[in-house]
Design a protein around this motif. Structure first.
Motif, PDB file in Angstrom:
ATOM      1  N   LEU A 373      59.526  67.805  54.631  1.00  0.00           N
ATOM      2  CA  LEU A 373      59.810  68.113  53.233  1.00  0.00           C
ATOM      3  C   LEU A 373      59.946  66.895  52.321  1.00  0.00           C
ATOM      4  O   LEU A 373      60.110  67.050  51.110  1.00  0.00           O
ATOM      5  N   SER A 374      59.895  65.697  52.879  1.00  0.00           N
ATOM      6  CA  SER A 374      59.986  64.497  52.034  1.00  0.00           C
ATOM      7  C   SER A 374      58.719  63.649  52.113  1.00  0.00           C
ATOM      8  O   SER A 374      58.749  62.448  51.874  1.00  0.00           O
ATOM      9  N   ARG A 375      57.608  64.288  52.442  1.00  0.00           N
ATOM     10  CA  ARG A 375      56.348  63.547  52.574  1.00  0.00           C
ATOM     11  C   ARG A 375      55.632  63.361  51.241  1.00  0.00           C
ATOM     12  O   ARG A 375      54.695  62.576  51.155  1.00  0.00           O
ATOM     13  N   GLY A 376      56.010  64.134  50.239  1.00  0.00           N
ATOM     14  CA  GLY A 376      55.289  64.089  48.974  1.00  0.00           C
ATOM     15  C   GLY A 376      56.087  63.446  47.863  1.00  0.00           C
ATOM     16  O   GLY A 376      57.173  62.901  48.071  1.00  0.00           O
ATOM     17  N   THR A 377      55.546  63.507  46.667  1.00  0.00           N
ATOM     18  CA  THR A 377      56.198  62.984  45.470  1.00  0.00           C
ATOM     19  C   THR A 377      56.323  64.122  44.461  1.00  0.00           C
ATOM     20  O   THR A 377      55.331  64.772  44.153  1.00  0.00           O
ATOM     21  N   PRO A 378      57.551  64.395  43.980  1.00  0.00           N
ATOM     22  CA  PRO A 378      58.787  63.654  44.234  1.00  0.00           C
ATOM     23  C   PRO A 378      59.320  63.856  45.655  1.00  0.00           C
ATOM     24  O   PRO A 378      59.072  64.888  46.272  1.00  0.00           O
ATOM     25  N   ASN A 379      60.042  62.836  46.123  1.00  0.00           N
ATOM     26  CA  ASN A 379      60.583  62.814  47.474  1.00  0.00           C
ATOM     27  C   ASN A 379      61.882  63.626  47.521  1.00  0.00           C
ATOM     28  O   ASN A 379      62.839  63.314  46.823  1.00  0.00           O
ATOM     29  N   LEU A 380      61.893  64.681  48.318  1.00  0.00           N
ATOM     30  CA  LEU A 380      63.045  65.583  48.326  1.00  0.00           C
ATOM     31  C   LEU A 380      64.317  64.898  48.817  1.00  0.00           C
ATOM     32  O   LEU A 380      65.408  65.180  48.311  1.00  0.00           O
ATOM     33  N   GLU A 381      64.192  63.992  49.786  1.00  0.00           N
ATOM     34  CA  GLU A 381      65.382  63.275  50.273  1.00  0.00           C
ATOM     35  C   GLU A 381      66.019  62.481  49.133  1.00  0.00           C
ATOM     36  O   GLU A 381      67.225  62.606  48.868  1.00  0.00           O
ATOM     37  N   ASN A 382      65.213  61.702  48.425  1.00  0.00           N
ATOM     38  CA  ASN A 382      65.760  60.897  47.324  1.00  0.00           C
ATOM     39  C   ASN A 382      66.267  61.771  46.190  1.00  0.00           C
ATOM     40  O   ASN A 382      67.290  61.463  45.567  1.00  0.00           O
ATOM     41  N   ASP A 383      65.568  62.877  45.914  1.00  0.00           N
ATOM     42  CA  ASP A 383      66.032  63.785  44.861  1.00  0.00           C
ATOM     43  C   ASP A 383      67.348  64.449  45.240  1.00  0.00           C
ATOM     44  O   ASP A 383      68.185  64.742  44.367  1.00  0.00           O
ATOM     45  N   THR A 384      67.558  64.666  46.539  1.00  0.00           N
ATOM     46  CA  THR A 384      68.818  65.259  46.995  1.00  0.00           C
ATOM     47  C   THR A 384      69.974  64.283  46.798  1.00  0.00           C
ATOM     48  O   THR A 384      71.106  64.701  46.542  1.00  0.00           O
ATOM     49  N   TRP A 385      69.702  62.982  46.918  1.00  0.00           N
ATOM     50  CA  TRP A 385      70.738  61.980  46.607  1.00  0.00           C
ATOM     51  C   TRP A 385      71.222  62.177  45.167  1.00  0.00           C
ATOM     52  O   TRP A 385      72.418  62.311  44.916  1.00  0.00           O
ATOM     53  N   GLY A 386      70.274  62.173  44.248  1.00  0.00           N
ATOM     54  CA  GLY A 386      70.615  62.285  42.836  1.00  0.00           C
ATOM     55  C   GLY A 386      71.290  63.603  42.507  1.00  0.00           C
ATOM     56  O   GLY A 386      72.244  63.652  41.712  1.00  0.00           O
ATOM     57  N   ALA A 387      70.804  64.680  43.117  1.00  0.00           N
ATOM     58  CA  ALA A 387      71.389  66.002  42.860  1.00  0.00           C
ATOM     59  C   ALA A 387      72.833  66.084  43.364  1.00  0.00           C
ATOM     60  O   ALA A 387      73.704  66.662  42.703  1.00  0.00           O
ATOM     61  N   SER A 388      73.092  65.499  44.517  1.00  0.00           N
ATOM     62  CA  SER A 388      74.443  65.531  45.086  1.00  0.00           C
ATOM     63  C   SER A 388      75.418  64.754  44.207  1.00  0.00           C
ATOM     64  O   SER A 388      76.563  65.177  43.998  1.00  0.00           O
ATOM     65  N   VAL A 389      74.966  63.617  43.675  1.00  0.00           N
ATOM     66  CA  VAL A 389      75.794  62.833  42.753  1.00  0.00           C
ATOM     67  C   VAL A 389      76.048  63.630  41.479  1.00  0.00           C
ATOM     68  O   VAL A 389      77.185  63.698  40.985  1.00  0.00           O
ATOM     69  N   ALA A 390      74.998  64.258  40.944  1.00  0.00           N
ATOM     70  CA  ALA A 390      75.145  65.049  39.717  1.00  0.00           C
ATOM     71  C   ALA A 390      76.112  66.205  39.915  1.00  0.00           C
ATOM     72  O   ALA A 390      76.902  66.535  39.008  1.00  0.00           O
TER      73      ALA A 390
END
Length: 417
Positions: A373-390
């Protein structure tokens, strides 16, 4: 000495010299585990070199956050070490597909691992295995036993008990209830969302349904953990927004916080720094009697640089890493990194034993974003970082976060379209 005897003697000398030459090598290990340098130097490497005197090993780690970029630049430049410490799933798969990691499927010692252990370092069809599995890490919470005893708090098993404990700690005021910052972002996802989340999406059931496109990130099971994280901000102490990962570690080990959202990888460092007795509890379930799920994440493996000039020595080292002898050393030298070999390892550290005991009580899963699930762009792993902070900061609603993540995933991942 007659001529035939002389020829035999010369041949013998040549063979011995050739064997010595084949094994006279210095192997360089690339890794992100810079905290482990002394353990490799003092325990792991000496044990290997004692059995293989012709092979020297050097452990040369990079900073965790910089490892992927540093490693990729070294590989591209042809200056990377012989042995590559492997992150699980897609990051290492990409290295294999780029021709940087060798196929190790023919290494006899691979039979020491289950299919589940090997799956983190295989092609999707399982035809090639490119890293030897080393260890998994387990997520949960580490707590200050002295603080809990002082405040009369029982170890929480449900979310209601968890937040009641946090309220009691906050009301007393002697301790910050929970030590975690959002400055570095990844902690909010790793020790936040992927720590508590499996209890909502039911571990592997939800993770595999997401991969198949049978569930979406807008579903309640995937949005609800953000609503729970939104409640955390009130307990993280003043200035948590600017608090780094090392800040949080120090706040807890100095005895200023009662609870630390954790991965078991913290154990060895905390053991040397904390002066109080520590305990651990698994992610609280929503209701008493619910099945519990833990993130028991295949975290670390080791492979061979396809461009290594010492392939024979490197394979000798990898075969040793796959042995029960290595698992015993590694599991106890680095408590909290749980060996993945089939041979059971007797752990000595009480905190590590507490974490690993949850395997018998709960269903195990891995981090939701790591496979496919993190092979494409946007990267789901990195987006999950930002979402968790938000979510923690309250700058977006859980529903908004779910919609944004789903839209990003669906933009490139066909099963979600």
């Amino acid at each position: 000495m007659n001529r035939s005897t002389l020829k035999l003697a010369l041949l013998s000398t040549t063979l011995v010299a050739g064997m010595a030459h084949a094994q006279d090598a210095t192997l360089i290990i690339e890794s992100w585990r810079n905290d482990d340098l002394t353990l490799w130097q003092d325990k792991i490497i000496p044990a290997f070199e004692a059995e293989h005197p012709g092979i020297k090993v050097k452990f040369t780690p990079s900073a965790p956050a910089e490892y992927n970029a540093v490693l990729n630049s070294k590989l591209d430049a042809g200056s990377a070490g012989d042995l590559i410490t492997c992150r699980p799933f897609d990051a290492s798969l990409a290295l294999y597909q780029a021709g940087h990691l060798s196929d190790l499927s023919d290494l006899d010692a691979m039979s020491n691992f289950s299919d589940v252990a090997k799956s983190a370092w295989q092609t999707d069809d399982g035809s090639a295995t490119f890293c030897v599995p080393m260890a998994s890490v387990i997520h949960g919470f580490i707590y200050n036993k002295d603080a809990f005893e002082e405040l009369g708090i029982e170890v929480p098993t449900t979310e209601a008990e968890f937040f009641a404990a946090l309220d009691k700690i906050k009301e007393d005021g002697s301790y910050i209830p929970m030590a975690m910052g959002t400055n570095d972002q990844w902690e909010a996802a790793t020790m936040g969302y992927n720590n508590i989340g499996p209890n909502y999406w039911k571990g592997e059931e939800g993770r595999l349904a997401l991969i198949k496109g049978e569930q979406k990130l807008t579903d309640e099971a995937w949005v609800a953990p953000y609503a729970t994280l939104a409640r955390w901000g009130a307990y993280l102490g003043d200035g948590y927004e600017a608090q780094t990962y090392p800040d949080s570690q120090n706040i807890f080990t100095l005895g200023r916080a009662a609870i630390y959202p954790a991965g078991s990888w913290e154990i060895s460092g905390f053991n040397t720094q904390a002066t109080f007795e520590m305990g651990a509890f698994k992610p609280p379930v929503q209701n008493a009697g619910d099945t519990c799920y833990i993130s028991d994440h295949t975290d670390i493996g080791i492979g061979m640089n396809a461009a290594s000039s010492n392939p024979e020595a490197a394979r000798t080292f990898l075969a040793w890493v796959a042995s029960p002898a290595f698992a015993e050393i590694f599991g106890n030298a680095l408590p909290g990194f749980f060996p993945l070999s089939k041979t059971p390892v007797a752990l000595e550290d009480p905190l590590a034993k507490e974490f690993v005991s949850w395997r018998d009580q709960c269903e195990s899963t891995i981090r939701s974003t790591y496979q496919i699930l993190s092979r494409g762009t946007p990267n789901l792993e990195n987006d999950t970082w930002g979402a968790s902070v938000a979510a923690i900061k309250g700058t977006a609603t859980p529903e908004e976060l779910g919609q944004k993540l789903q839209a990003g995933l669906a933009s490139w991942y066909e099963p979600q379209q």
